[in-house]
Structure formats: C-alpha cells, structure tokens
Motif scaffolding. Structure first.
Motif, PDB file in Angstrom:
ATOM      1  N   GLY A 120       0.850  -1.234   0.403  1.00 24.94           N
ATOM      2  CA  GLY A 120      -0.273   0.289  -0.238  1.00 24.94           C
ATOM      3  C   GLY A 120       0.513   0.834  -0.229  1.00 24.94           C
ATOM      4  O   GLY A 120       2.249   1.143   0.286  1.00 24.94           O
ATOM      5  N   LYS A 121       0.392   2.343  -0.112  1.00 27.19           N
ATOM      6  CA  LYS A 121       0.508   3.480   0.427  1.00 27.19           C
ATOM      7  C   LYS A 121       1.731   3.865   1.188  1.00 27.19           C
ATOM      8  O   LYS A 121       2.598   4.695   0.967  1.00 27.19           O
ATOM      9  N   THR A 122       1.293   3.529   2.407  1.00 25.58           N
ATOM     10  CA  THR A 122       1.891   3.285   3.436  1.00 25.58           C
ATOM     11  C   THR A 122       3.241   3.336   3.418  1.00 25.58           C
ATOM     12  O   THR A 122       4.216   3.657   3.804  1.00 25.58           O
ATOM     13  N   THR A 123       3.133   1.787   3.319  1.00 30.33           N
ATOM     14  CA  THR A 123       4.743   0.830   2.986  1.00 30.33           C
ATOM     15  C   THR A 123       5.505   1.314   2.011  1.00 30.33           C
ATOM     16  O   THR A 123       6.458   1.286   2.319  1.00 30.33           O
ATOM     17  N   LYS A 170       8.651   9.937  -4.910  1.00 30.81           N
ATOM     18  CA  LYS A 170       8.624   9.759  -6.205  1.00 30.81           C
ATOM     19  C   LYS A 170       9.650   9.135  -6.601  1.00 30.81           C
ATOM     20  O   LYS A 170      10.374   8.598  -7.456  1.00 30.81           O
ATOM     21  N   ALA A 171      10.983  10.011  -6.581  1.00 31.86           N
ATOM     22  CA  ALA A 171      12.231  10.256  -6.947  1.00 31.86           C
ATOM     23  C   ALA A 171      13.151   9.127  -6.607  1.00 31.86           C
ATOM     24  O   ALA A 171      13.762   8.127  -7.861  1.00 31.86           O
ATOM     25  N   GLU A 172      13.058   9.292  -5.356  1.00 34.74           N
ATOM     26  CA  GLU A 172      13.786   7.845  -4.403  1.00 34.74           C
ATOM     27  C   GLU A 172      13.375   6.437  -4.820  1.00 34.74           C
ATOM     28  O   GLU A 172      14.075   5.833  -5.568  1.00 34.74           O
ATOM     29  N   LEU A 173      12.375   6.153  -5.183  1.00 32.35           N
ATOM     30  CA  LEU A 173      11.149   5.322  -5.792  1.00 32.35           C
ATOM     31  C   LEU A 173      11.898   4.796  -7.018  1.00 32.35           C
ATOM     32  O   LEU A 173      12.125   4.046  -7.201  1.00 32.35           O
ATOM     33  N   VAL A 174      11.939   5.953  -8.420  1.00 33.92           N
ATOM     34  CA  VAL A 174      11.508   6.102  -9.593  1.00 33.92           C
ATOM     35  C   VAL A 174      13.147   5.283  -9.625  1.00 33.92           C
ATOM     36  O   VAL A 174      13.942   4.179 -10.441  1.00 33.92           O
ATOM     37  N   ILE A 175      14.381   5.724  -8.509  1.00 36.14           N
ATOM     38  CA  ILE A 175      15.880   5.553  -8.794  1.00 36.14           C
ATOM     39  C   ILE A 175      16.225   4.016  -8.791  1.00 36.14           C
ATOM     40  O   ILE A 175      17.000   3.518  -9.044  1.00 36.14           O
ATOM     41  N   ASP A 176      15.915   3.650  -6.915  1.00 35.77           N
ATOM     42  CA  ASP A 176      15.613   2.394  -6.774  1.00 35.77           C
ATOM     43  C   ASP A 176      14.912   1.811  -7.374  1.00 35.77           C
ATOM     44  O   ASP A 176      15.776   0.681  -7.705  1.00 35.77           O
ATOM     45  N   ALA A 177      14.521   1.572  -8.480  1.00 34.75           N
ATOM     46  CA  ALA A 177      14.228   0.518  -9.159  1.00 34.75           C
ATOM     47  C   ALA A 177      14.796   0.811 -10.573  1.00 34.75           C
ATOM     48  O   ALA A 177      15.092  -0.294 -11.524  1.00 34.75           O
ATOM     49  N   TYR A 226       5.467   4.686   1.096  1.00 35.43           N
ATOM     50  CA  TYR A 226       6.610   6.431   1.527  1.00 35.43           C
ATOM     51  C   TYR A 226       7.170   5.548   2.994  1.00 35.43           C
ATOM     52  O   TYR A 226       7.863   6.626   3.236  1.00 35.43           O
ATOM     53  N   ARG A 227       6.812   4.709   3.289  1.00 36.25           N
ATOM     54  CA  ARG A 227       8.262   4.438   4.416  1.00 36.25           C
ATOM     55  C   ARG A 227       9.263   4.140   3.726  1.00 36.25           C
ATOM     56  O   ARG A 227      10.215   4.547   4.769  1.00 36.25           O
ATOM     57  N   ARG A 228       9.097   3.385   2.717  1.00 38.38           N
ATOM     58  CA  ARG A 228      11.263   2.934   2.038  1.00 38.38           C
ATOM     59  C   ARG A 228      11.511   4.466   1.705  1.00 38.38           C
ATOM     60  O   ARG A 228      12.160   4.087   2.107  1.00 38.38           O
ATOM     61  N   TRP A 229       9.917   4.897   0.631  1.00 36.27           N
ATOM     62  CA  TRP A 229      10.839   6.015   0.161  1.00 36.27           C
ATOM     63  C   TRP A 229       9.776   6.807   0.030  1.00 36.27           C
ATOM     64  O   TRP A 229       9.245   6.968   0.026  1.00 36.27           O
ATOM     65  N   SER A 230      10.480   8.179   0.059  1.00 38.57           N
ATOM     66  CA  SER A 230      10.285   8.790   1.112  1.00 38.57           C
ATOM     67  C   SER A 230       9.816  10.472  -0.106  1.00 38.57           C
ATOM     68  O   SER A 230       9.025  11.590   0.162  1.00 38.57           O
TER      69      SER A 230
END
Length: 162
Positions: free
Chosen positions: A1-4, A12-19, A6-10
């Motif tokens: 879910g969204k909470t999970t 969107k940029a962090e999420l995209v780069i980690d992916a 945002y707990r890991r990636w603060s």
C-alpha cells in the motif's frame, strides 16, 4: 500500500531511482590488469540484455529530468557520477600501469562512452548495442586517450550507427 511505499521511499524520485538501480549492471569489479581487458568488460556489462532494459527505462526517465530537480539530483548521484567515477578509476589504473600518458584528460574521457550511449538512445530512439559501443570506443575513446583507433570486431547484427 501507499503507506508501505512512503515508509521506504520519501519521494517519487527515490522510488524511481531505486527501481532503475535494480536493473543497473555492476562495473564495480572491473580490473583485469590491462586497459584493453577493462574496456572489453565495460562494453560487455554496458551492452548486456539487462543493460539494454535499463537504457530503455533511462530514456523514459530522462524526459522528466529538466522538470524534476529531485529526480535529476538522484539520477546524477546514483547513476551518472558513480559510473563516471568508476571509469575514471579504470583509466587512472591504466595511467599507473603506463598505458596512458600524463596528458590524457581522464575526467573528460570518462564521460564519453556513457554520454554517447545515452545520447544515441535519446536522440535516435535506436539501441546503443555492442557494435555501437565498440565503434565509440574504437573511433572516439581510444584516440582521446592517445591510443590508435580500431575497427569494431563485434558480430552484433547492428550495422547502422546513424
């Protein structure tokens, strides 16, 4: 879910780069003891099917970089700068082995292959495969390093480099 998420990636940029990082081939361990051997492994890592998928994702993300400062900063920090630093290290080791002269601008030379590979994908929509990488190395990088140019030896089916 969204909470999970945002707990890991603060951001969107962090999420995209980690992916994207999950697709990134490692060039951390390239040190064969010779510049030719290191370049060959660099080309192989940069042109693997895994790398080609990352390149496609990078092209998609690059269009957002001018509008997304956080993404641009993360892209530079996680992809551009580390890759160039590793290539610089590879060229510095070659200089220490007397394979490169003191006059070689290692900082500039280190960015050539990654820049031209990404530029090809961005500007032409064509993949920057092994044949293209070998052509860039043989006709651009080696002369910049003060070494003789060479003709690509790839058996890749890619024949056109425009």
């Amino acid at each position: 879910g969204k909470t999970t998420i945002y707990r890991r990636w603060s951001t969107k940029a962090e999420l995209v780069i980690d992916a994207m990082a999950s697709l990134k081939p490692s060039i951390d361990t390239i040190d064969t003891g010779s510049l030719d051997g290191d370049i060959e492994l660099l080309i192989a890592a940069s042109c693997s099917p895994h790398s080609q998928r990352l390149q496609q994702v990078m092209v998609s993300v690059c269009s957002a970089l001018p509008r997304e400062p956080d993404l641009l900063d993360a892209f530079k920090t996680r992809f551009t700068e580390p890759r160039i630093a590793r290539i610089s290290g590879m060229l510095e080791r070659a200089r220490e082995r007397d394979e490169l002269g003191a006059h070689v601008d290692i900082a500039m030379a280190s960015s050539l292959v990654p820049s031209l590979m990404l530029q090809r994908a961005l500007m032409t929509g064509k993949p920057a495969g092994r044949a293209y990488a070998e052509q860039v190395v043989g006709s651009v990088l080696l002369p910049v390093l003060g070494l003789p140019s060479r003709t690509p030896s790839s058996t890749d089916t890619e024949t056109s480099h425009d």
